[in-house]
Design a protein around this motif. Structure first.
Motif, short mmCIF file in Angstrom:
data_model
loop_
_atom_site.label_atom_id
_atom_site.label_comp_id
_atom_site.label_asym_id
_atom_site.label_seq_id
_atom_site.Cartn_x
_atom_site.Cartn_y
_atom_site.Cartn_z
N SER A 90 55.68 35.80 50.79
CA SER A 90 54.33 35.33 51.09
C SER A 90 53.28 36.35 50.67
O SER A 90 52.27 36.02 50.03
N LEU A 91 53.52 37.61 51.02
CA LEU A 91 52.54 38.65 50.68
C LEU A 91 52.57 38.98 49.19
O LEU A 91 51.52 39.29 48.60
N ALA A 92 53.73 38.89 48.57
CA ALA A 92 53.80 39.10 47.12
C ALA A 92 53.03 38.01 46.38
O ALA A 92 52.36 38.28 45.38
N ALA A 93 53.12 36.79 46.87
CA ALA A 93 52.35 35.70 46.26
C ALA A 93 50.85 35.95 46.39
O ALA A 93 50.08 35.67 45.46
N ALA A 94 50.43 36.49 47.54
CA ALA A 94 49.01 36.83 47.72
C ALA A 94 48.60 37.97 46.80
O ALA A 94 47.50 37.97 46.24
N ASP A 95 49.49 38.97 46.63
CA ASP A 95 49.21 40.06 45.69
C ASP A 95 48.98 39.51 44.29
O ASP A 95 48.05 39.92 43.58
N ARG A 96 49.85 38.58 43.88
CA ARG A 96 49.73 37.99 42.55
C ARG A 96 48.43 37.19 42.44
O ARG A 96 47.73 37.26 41.41
N ALA A 97 48.11 36.44 43.48
CA ALA A 97 46.89 35.63 43.45
C ALA A 97 45.65 36.51 43.32
O ALA A 97 44.69 36.15 42.63
N LYS A 321 58.20 29.02 43.38
CA LYS A 321 58.54 28.03 42.37
C LYS A 321 57.64 28.10 41.15
O LYS A 321 58.08 27.82 40.03
N ASN A 322 56.37 28.47 41.33
CA ASN A 322 55.45 28.42 40.19
C ASN A 322 54.89 29.78 39.78
O ASN A 322 54.22 29.88 38.74
N ALA A 323 55.14 30.83 40.57
CA ALA A 323 54.48 32.11 40.32
C ALA A 323 54.86 32.73 38.98
O ALA A 323 54.06 33.44 38.38
N LEU A 324 56.07 32.49 38.53
CA LEU A 324 56.53 33.13 37.31
C LEU A 324 56.22 32.32 36.05
O LEU A 324 56.52 32.76 34.94
N PRO A 326 53.96 30.82 33.05
CA PRO A 326 52.80 31.37 32.33
C PRO A 326 51.53 30.60 32.69
O PRO A 326 51.57 29.41 33.02
N GLY A 327 50.41 31.30 32.62
CA GLY A 327 49.13 30.66 32.87
C GLY A 327 48.77 30.65 34.34
O GLY A 327 49.58 30.97 35.21
N PRO A 328 47.53 30.29 34.64
CA PRO A 328 47.06 30.27 36.03
C PRO A 328 47.68 29.12 36.81
O PRO A 328 48.13 28.14 36.21
N PRO A 329 47.69 29.22 38.13
CA PRO A 329 48.21 28.11 38.93
C PRO A 329 47.31 26.90 38.83
O PRO A 329 46.11 27.02 38.58
N LYS A 330 47.87 25.74 39.03
CA LYS A 330 47.12 24.49 38.94
C LYS A 330 46.30 24.27 40.21
O LYS A 330 46.79 24.44 41.31
N LEU A 331 45.05 23.89 40.02
CA LEU A 331 44.20 23.56 41.15
C LEU A 331 44.30 22.07 41.42
O LEU A 331 44.19 21.23 40.52
N ARG A 332 44.51 21.74 42.69
CA ARG A 332 44.57 20.35 43.11
C ARG A 332 43.24 20.01 43.78
O ARG A 332 42.94 20.48 44.87
N SER A 333 42.42 19.23 43.10
CA SER A 333 41.08 18.96 43.57
C SER A 333 41.09 17.94 44.70
O SER A 333 41.81 16.94 44.67
N ARG A 334 40.24 18.19 45.70
CA ARG A 334 40.13 17.24 46.80
C ARG A 334 39.55 15.91 46.32
O ARG A 334 39.76 14.88 46.96
#
Length: 337
Positions: A90-97, A321-324, A326-334
């Motif tokens: 969880s914290l590693a994902a936040a570091d990456r973000a 699942k998605n951190a590795l 390539p490219g930025p993570p996908k934004l899911r718009s409200r």
């Protein structure tokens, strides 16, 4: 040791956020609760991700053993080692973000187990202390449930019609069947603690209402009857740690209140033992603070998909699942919800 900052006479508070007043939308980060989590789904991320490797190196030094190796061998969904690995992920994902995608949250939230990662991220506890606390709390809970409430589980149900579901609970209460609502996650989505001997009948009743069952948690969580566990954890574990005021406001998962002091943070962390989590209250609170974008960092198959989440926020997930990719993570718009 054993004091919050407020008790120690030094009580800084997190920056206070006013309710939304038409300013630019704010950003929040959510550390999700722990669902099913095993090496098959997260091992590659923990081995290859440089942020995870950094966190694991610290955790290994703190604990004196390899978290990754023990997680690989544990097998149990909610073992001590799975909990430690989940915290790291969880914290590693936040570091990456933060580092890769520019996440700069104004608000922090942790649901259920995610409170531990939120406490570290918000600066209320140093990461080594959160690692130690996580391991000690896992052992404390295991010891407690060996002798107390060993027959209780927490089961999640969803897509249940609310009126009929509460009528079912009333029937159970009238029969003298013990249960407790351990979580309200969305409309028609609940966590219920009850004796395992009554679980099959409960699942059948939910199915008869047209609802679905998700998974069963052992040990159980978030029930009022676990007050003795709260007191045990407070005396045996929390007394050994100095909890500070968070650097950013944190949202309580029990009622959506804003946690901005050391004492409030300590209370929130203890509330997880005997108070239900209420995600709709958290959503309402974050929306009221002007949050428009929600990062969900860590393994999560649920919170980012909930209707209340998708309708209220633009959601960005960063997980094993998605951190590795390539490219930025996908934004899911409200707007698409």
């Amino acid at each position: 040791m054993g004091q919050t900052e407020a008790q120690a006479g030094d009580s800084p508070t997190a920056p206070t956020l006013e309710r939304d007043s038409g300013k630019a939308p704010r950003t929040a980060v959510l550390f999700p609760g722990m669902g099913r989590f095993d090496f098959a789904t997260a091992g590659r991320f923990l081995v290859l991700d440089r942020y995870a490797r950094h966190r694991l190196a610290i955790a290994d030094e703190v604990l004196g053993f390899s978290v990754l190796e023990r997680f690989h061998d544990a097998g149990a969904d909610y073992s001590e080692y799975a909990q430690l690995a989940f915290l790291v992920a969880s914290l590693a994902a936040a570091d990456r973000a933060e580092d890769r995608f520019g996440m700069r949250p104004d608000v922090c939230a942790g649901a259920s187990f995610g409170q531990k990662a939120a406490a570290a991220y918000a600066g209320s506890l140093d990461f080594p202390d959160v690692v130690r606390m996580t391991a000690e709390l896992a052992r404390c809970e295991r010891e407690y449930f060996t002798t107390e409430h060993s027959d209780v589980v927490t089961h999640s149900v969803y897509r249940v019609p609310d009126e009929e579901f509460h009528a079912l609970l009333a029937e159970m209460r009238d029969r003298g069947d013990w249960f407790d609502i351990s979580g309200e996650l969305d409309r028609g989505f609940y966590m219920v603690s009850l004796p395992e001997s009554r679980l099959d009948a409960f699942i059948r009743a939910v199915r008869d209402l047209g609802g679905y069952s998700m998974y069963t948690m052992r040990p159980p969580v978030h029930a009022r009857v676990f007050g003795p566990l709260r007191r045990k954890a407070e005396a045996e574990v929390f007394a050994n740690y100095r909890i500070r005021a968070p650097r950013v406001p944190v949202i309580s998962d029990a009622d959506g209140t804003v946690v901005d002091s050391a004492e409030a943070m300590r209370t929130m962390l203890l509330d997880t033992f005997d108070r239900a989590i209420r995600w709709p209250d958290m959503v309402t609170s974050m929306a009221g603070l002007g949050v428009g974008t929600l990062y969900v960092t860590g393994a999560d198959d649920m919170f980012h998909r909930l209707n209340s989440t998708a309708r209220t926020f633009d959601v960005i997930t960063v997980n094993p699942k998605n951190a590795l990719r390539p490219g930025p993570p996908k934004l899911r718009s409200r707007a698409a919800a």
